[in-house]
Design an enzyme around this catalytic site. Structure first.
Site, PDB file in Angstrom:
ATOM      1  N   ARG A  27       0.829  -1.214   0.000  1.00  0.00           N
ATOM      2  CA  ARG A  27       0.000   0.000   0.000  1.00  0.00           C
ATOM      3  C   ARG A  27       0.856   1.253   0.000  1.00  0.00           C
ATOM      4  NH1 ARG A  27      -3.809  -0.239   4.845  1.00  0.00           N
ATOM      5  NH2 ARG A  27      -1.922  -1.129   5.730  1.00  0.00           N
ATOM      6  N   ASN A  45      -6.115  -2.906   2.028  1.00  0.00           N
ATOM      7  CA  ASN A  45      -5.977  -4.334   2.295  1.00  0.00           C
ATOM      8  C   ASN A  45      -7.366  -4.930   2.493  1.00  0.00           C
ATOM      9  OD1 ASN A  45      -3.182  -4.341   2.281  1.00  0.00           O
ATOM     10  ND2 ASN A  45      -2.977  -4.260   4.495  1.00  0.00           N
TER      11      ASN A  45
END
Length: 98
Positions: A27, A45
């Protein structure tokens, strides 16, 4: 009559990646890459260990971001990659990590 300018039309793509994509900075690196390319949207996520991404930008920006997401950052290992264009009204202002 000239064709459409590929850098003026905004495209939006939903991306879902599986593999070793959590706990490896996926990320964080995605946000950095998006900012470098000028792409807007978000990355998050999922509970099943995968990552989903919404990207929005010009055709060229989106293509470059999709190409990067197929590989991910150095410590990630993408084993499954899915992307599809989405037609949404919302225009994202920046790229965020959720």
């Amino acid at each position: 009559m000239p064709g459409p300018d590929l850098d003026s039309r905004i495209e939006t793509y939903y991306v879902h990646v599986r593999g070793v994509v959590q706990g490896v900075g996926f990320r964080h690196h995605t946000v950095r890459r998006a900012h470098a390319l000028g792409v807007r949207g978000w990355v998050a996520n999922l509970d099943d260990g995968s990552v989903e991404v919404m990207i929005q930008g010009s055709a060229n920006q989106v293509d470059l971001m999709l190409e990067w997401l197929r590989r991910g950052p150095p410590h990630a290992r993408v084993t499954e990659f899915f992307s599809e264009e989405r037609f949404i009204e919302k225009r994202f202002e920046r790229f965020e990590q959720h």
